[in-house]
Scaffold this motif. Structure first.
Motif, mmCIF file in Angstrom:
data_model
loop_
_atom_site.group_PDB
_atom_site.id
_atom_site.type_symbol
_atom_site.label_atom_id
_atom_site.label_comp_id
_atom_site.label_asym_id
_atom_site.label_seq_id
_atom_site.Cartn_x
_atom_site.Cartn_y
_atom_site.Cartn_z
ATOM 1 N N GLU A 83 32.642 39.700 42.621
ATOM 2 C CA GLU A 83 34.066 39.526 42.904
ATOM 3 C C GLU A 83 34.212 38.877 44.283
ATOM 4 O O GLU A 83 33.223 38.759 45.023
ATOM 5 C CB GLU A 83 34.792 40.877 42.826
ATOM 6 C CG GLU A 83 34.381 41.885 43.879
ATOM 7 C CD GLU A 83 35.366 41.921 45.022
ATOM 8 O OE1 GLU A 83 36.571 41.944 44.771
ATOM 9 O OE2 GLU A 83 34.915 41.898 46.187
ATOM 10 N N THR A 85 36.869 39.498 46.810
ATOM 11 C CA THR A 85 37.692 40.074 47.870
ATOM 12 C C THR A 85 36.844 40.555 49.055
ATOM 13 O O THR A 85 37.138 40.231 50.212
ATOM 14 C CB THR A 85 38.524 41.248 47.308
ATOM 15 O OG1 THR A 85 39.204 40.762 46.151
ATOM 16 C CG2 THR A 85 39.525 41.757 48.314
ATOM 17 N N ARG A 114 28.800 39.167 36.424
ATOM 18 C CA ARG A 114 28.779 40.595 36.062
ATOM 19 C C ARG A 114 28.010 40.730 34.764
ATOM 20 O O ARG A 114 28.266 39.990 33.810
ATOM 21 C CB ARG A 114 30.218 41.135 35.851
ATOM 22 C CG ARG A 114 31.033 41.147 37.124
ATOM 23 C CD ARG A 114 32.418 41.762 36.910
ATOM 24 N NE ARG A 114 33.286 41.435 38.035
ATOM 25 C CZ ARG A 114 34.565 41.735 38.116
ATOM 26 N NH1 ARG A 114 35.160 42.385 37.128
ATOM 27 N NH2 ARG A 114 35.276 41.392 39.180
ATOM 28 N N GLU A 116 28.059 42.080 31.821
ATOM 29 C CA GLU A 116 28.961 42.765 30.901
ATOM 30 C C GLU A 116 28.583 42.407 29.472
ATOM 31 O O GLU A 116 27.845 41.451 29.239
ATOM 32 C CB GLU A 116 30.399 42.308 31.150
ATOM 33 C CG GLU A 116 30.909 42.700 32.522
ATOM 34 C CD GLU A 116 32.415 42.781 32.568
ATOM 35 O OE1 GLU A 116 32.956 43.744 32.000
ATOM 36 O OE2 GLU A 116 33.041 41.895 33.167
ATOM 37 N N PHE A 123 32.570 37.170 30.157
ATOM 38 C CA PHE A 123 31.314 36.436 30.339
ATOM 39 C C PHE A 123 30.473 37.094 31.423
ATOM 40 O O PHE A 123 30.953 37.935 32.165
ATOM 41 C CB PHE A 123 31.618 34.985 30.743
ATOM 42 C CG PHE A 123 32.415 34.248 29.711
ATOM 43 C CD1 PHE A 123 31.786 33.563 28.687
ATOM 44 C CD2 PHE A 123 33.806 34.258 29.743
ATOM 45 C CE1 PHE A 123 32.513 32.900 27.718
ATOM 46 C CE2 PHE A 123 34.553 33.603 28.772
ATOM 47 C CZ PHE A 123 33.904 32.923 27.758
ATOM 48 N N GLN A 128 36.807 32.545 38.722
ATOM 49 C CA GLN A 128 38.094 33.137 39.107
ATOM 50 C C GLN A 128 38.791 32.204 40.093
ATOM 51 O O GLN A 128 38.137 31.597 40.940
ATOM 52 C CB GLN A 128 37.885 34.449 39.856
ATOM 53 C CG GLN A 128 37.548 35.656 39.015
ATOM 54 C CD GLN A 128 37.445 36.922 39.870
ATOM 55 O OE1 GLN A 128 37.348 36.864 41.095
ATOM 56 N NE2 GLN A 128 37.465 38.068 39.218
ATOM 57 N N GLU A 132 43.860 35.777 48.833
ATOM 58 C CA GLU A 132 43.772 36.974 49.683
ATOM 59 C C GLU A 132 44.605 36.706 50.938
ATOM 60 O O GLU A 132 44.409 35.689 51.602
ATOM 61 C CB GLU A 132 42.322 37.262 50.103
ATOM 62 C CG GLU A 132 41.270 37.211 48.994
ATOM 63 C CD GLU A 132 41.349 38.345 47.971
ATOM 64 O OE1 GLU A 132 42.100 39.315 48.208
ATOM 65 O OE2 GLU A 132 40.675 38.246 46.934
ATOM 66 N N ARG A 259 42.537 49.945 37.632
ATOM 67 C CA ARG A 259 41.701 48.757 37.674
ATOM 68 C C ARG A 259 40.300 49.217 38.052
ATOM 69 O O ARG A 259 40.118 50.289 38.598
ATOM 70 C CB ARG A 259 42.261 47.732 38.659
ATOM 71 C CG ARG A 259 43.778 47.583 38.551
ATOM 72 C CD ARG A 259 44.299 46.229 38.956
ATOM 73 N NE ARG A 259 43.957 45.233 37.970
ATOM 74 C CZ ARG A 259 43.153 44.211 38.187
ATOM 75 N NH1 ARG A 259 42.611 44.044 39.357
ATOM 76 N NH2 ARG A 259 42.894 43.365 37.232
ATOM 77 N N TYR A 263 38.585 49.746 45.896
ATOM 78 C CA TYR A 263 39.150 49.509 47.228
ATOM 79 C C TYR A 263 40.665 49.481 47.297
ATOM 80 O O TYR A 263 41.237 49.316 48.363
ATOM 81 C CB TYR A 263 38.574 48.243 47.864
ATOM 82 C CG TYR A 263 38.572 46.975 47.029
ATOM 83 C CD1 TYR A 263 39.747 46.409 46.551
ATOM 84 C CD2 TYR A 263 37.372 46.335 46.744
ATOM 85 C CE1 TYR A 263 39.721 45.239 45.819
ATOM 86 C CE2 TYR A 263 37.342 45.155 46.013
ATOM 87 C CZ TYR A 263 38.518 44.610 45.549
ATOM 88 O OH TYR A 263 38.486 43.460 44.826
ATOM 89 N N TYR A 264 41.337 49.643 46.161
ATOM 90 C CA TYR A 264 42.793 49.475 46.189
ATOM 91 C C TYR A 264 43.530 50.622 46.866
ATOM 92 O O TYR A 264 43.156 51.787 46.751
ATOM 93 C CB TYR A 264 43.331 49.287 44.774
ATOM 94 C CG TYR A 264 42.929 47.958 44.186
ATOM 95 C CD1 TYR A 264 43.297 46.767 44.806
ATOM 96 C CD2 TYR A 264 42.166 47.882 43.027
ATOM 97 C CE1 TYR A 264 42.924 45.537 44.288
ATOM 98 C CE2 TYR A 264 41.783 46.653 42.497
ATOM 99 C CZ TYR A 264 42.159 45.491 43.134
ATOM 100 O OH TYR A 264 41.782 44.285 42.621
ATOM 101 N N LEU A 283 45.069 38.540 32.393
ATOM 102 C CA LEU A 283 44.774 37.198 32.903
ATOM 103 C C LEU A 283 44.299 37.288 34.343
ATOM 104 O O LEU A 283 43.448 36.528 34.784
ATOM 105 C CB LEU A 283 46.031 36.335 32.841
ATOM 106 C CG LEU A 283 46.574 36.078 31.443
ATOM 107 C CD1 LEU A 283 47.879 35.296 31.522
ATOM 108 C CD2 LEU A 283 45.548 35.309 30.635
ATOM 109 N N GLY A 305 45.690 40.915 47.660
ATOM 110 C CA GLY A 305 45.298 39.695 46.957
ATOM 111 C C GLY A 305 45.175 39.883 45.467
ATOM 112 O O GLY A 305 45.499 40.941 44.927
ATOM 113 N N GLY A 309 41.104 35.165 35.902
ATOM 114 C CA GLY A 309 39.978 34.555 35.194
ATOM 115 C C GLY A 309 40.351 33.182 34.665
ATOM 116 O O GLY A 309 41.338 33.037 33.946
#
Ligand code: HAM
Length: 413
Positions: A83, A85, A114, A116, A123, A128, A132, A259, A263-264, A283, A305, A309
């Motif tokens: 990611e 951020t 990732r 996944e 994917f 992305q 931020e 999510r 860190y949120y 999205l 921020g 995708g």
């Protein structure tokens, strides 16, 4: 024959027709960010593993199962960025951006990794676009940042889009709430799915996400974080909503929104599309991360921020068929005239004209067939008598000397 080597599962090639579509997305994003004063950044593809472990969270799926982590030649643990951020905040701190007028506003369009389970819209290497805004806790930052993604999704024609908002408050109220939720889950253990029970300690909030029916029934009556937040956080959230309403942006509040990143703090949001399958219908999304800078050794620094995708945005958008850019000149030649033909093609390109030249040894007939497919403004056929110049827009073919071809077409293109 040796076994055929293919692209790794969960990755894909960006072929030229896909590249065009992505370039349009990039152009739309660049315009929107420029208008709002965001500067583009690119951080390294890999970072110290600790950067993600300390921010995204040790207990998250991303850190536990999905990171591409390796030891480099010096024995240091590195990770392909999952990611953007944490890297953006790291760069902000490392370059002393706290001394600039705040907030400092970055955007990026980069690849992330990732491990996944690959499926439509998911994917192992994906792209992305992200924004931020670091250094201000003003709710206007939250609203501005959210509006940028709304604007981007509108510009690309994303279908059936819905904005969902929530607030998480500060870590202290979250920690107290977590304990309360854990106790509630334990008291109802017999009605919860095994997976949820196993994760009560690690990630109790995930229970709100469960698809298991009896778990969902239990969660309908579970304590909600929003009812436990201090007034200050509720006021912050209320102002974010006032600002979004002032900007005419419709949204829904969903207090159970979760999510996958730790860190949120405070504002949390997501844009979902009804055009995508439910499991991958987000999205893009993001939120505030007021504690992130401290987690990586910086001074307290608020931030807000999102990331969206690229693949999902394209899947959810109405695609306009690609327009082939027009070709100015097609250069064909009879045997023995390759050098002169090649020279004209390179001169024409240098002069700024879109030019095609025979490159596969076709017969003159084959070359002209190719030219009629491409529909250039001019066809120049090099032969023993000179160059036969055909203008799609006018009159009969002209026979001209090779060195005068550029002269004949100048001013008409
Ligand atoms: P995220 O929710 O993990 O947030 O990812 C944001 C978006 O990236 C998702 O909504 C989805 O569209 C896309 N995405 C994530 N994983 C994949 C995947 N495996 N395949 C395809 N697309 C994917 C973040 O990454 C945060 N850094 C967002 C943020 C920025 N929060 C604050 N600032």
């Amino acid at each position: 024959m040796s076994a055929k080597i293919q692209a790794p599962r969960g990755t894909y090639d960006v072929l030229p027709h896909l590249a065009d579509e992505r370039a349009r997305l990039e152009t739309a994003a660049a315009k929107i960010f420029a208008r709002a004063g965001y500067g583009r950044i690119e951080t390294p593809t890999f970072e110290a593993t600790q950067l993600f472990a300390r921010t995204v969270g040790e207990a998250t799926d991303v850190v536990q199962k999905e990171m591409y982590t390796f030891e480099d030649g010096s024995g240091d643990s590195m990770t392909l960025r999952p990611e953007g951020t944490a890297p953006a905040v790291r760069a902000y701190l490392e370059h002393g951006k706290a001394r600039d007028p705040q907030p400092v506003k970055f955007w990026y369009l980069s690849q992330f990794f990732r491990y996944e389970r690959p499926q439509a819209g998911r994917f192992r290497q994906f792209w992305q676009i992200g924004a931020e805004a670091i250094g201000s806790a003003d709710p206007a930052v939250d609203a501005e940042v959210i509006l940028l993604l709304a604007e981007l999704l509108e510009a690309i024609g994303a279908r059936d889009v819905k904005l969902v908002l929530a607030t998480l408050g500060q870590p202290e109220s979250r920690a107290a709430y977590r304990e309360e939720l854990k106790a509630y889950l334990r008291a109802h253990e017999d009605q919860l799915s095994r997976e949820v029970v196993e994760r009560i300690d690690l990630n109790p909030l995930r229970a709100f996400d469960a698809k298991h029916e009896s778990t969902q029934r239990v969660m309908a009556n579970a304590p909600r974080l929003i009812d436990r937040l201090p007034q200050e956080d509720l006021d912050h959230f209320a102002e974010v909503q006032d600002l979004l309403r002032a900007a005419d942006l419709a949204y829904e509040v969903d207090t159970t929104l979760v999510r996958g990143l730790d860190y949120y703090t405070r504002t949390l949001f997501e844009f979902q599309s009804g055009a995508l399958e439910a499991a991958q219908n987000t999205l893009g999304g993001g939120g505030r991360y007021d504690g992130l800078a401290e987690a990586i050794g910086g001074p307290p620094t608020p931030g807000m921020g999102w990331a969206a995708g690229v693949e999902r945005m394209l899947m959810a958008s109405t695609q306009t068929p690609p327009v082939e850019p027009p070709v100015d000149i097609f250069v064909a030649y009879h045997p023995g005239h390759k050098l002169a033909a090649f020279k004209l093609a390179s001169d024409a390109r240098r002069a700024g004209h879109s030019t095609r030249l025979e490159l596969a040894g076709r017969s003159v007939k084959g070359q002209l067939k190719q030219a009629s497919r491409i529909r250039p403004r001019y066809v120049a056929i090099f032969g023993d008598e000179g160059v036969q110049l055909r203008d799609r827009d006018g009159g009969e073919d002209k026979l001209v000397a090779p060195e005068t071809v550029m002269h004949h077409i100048r001013g008409t293109l």
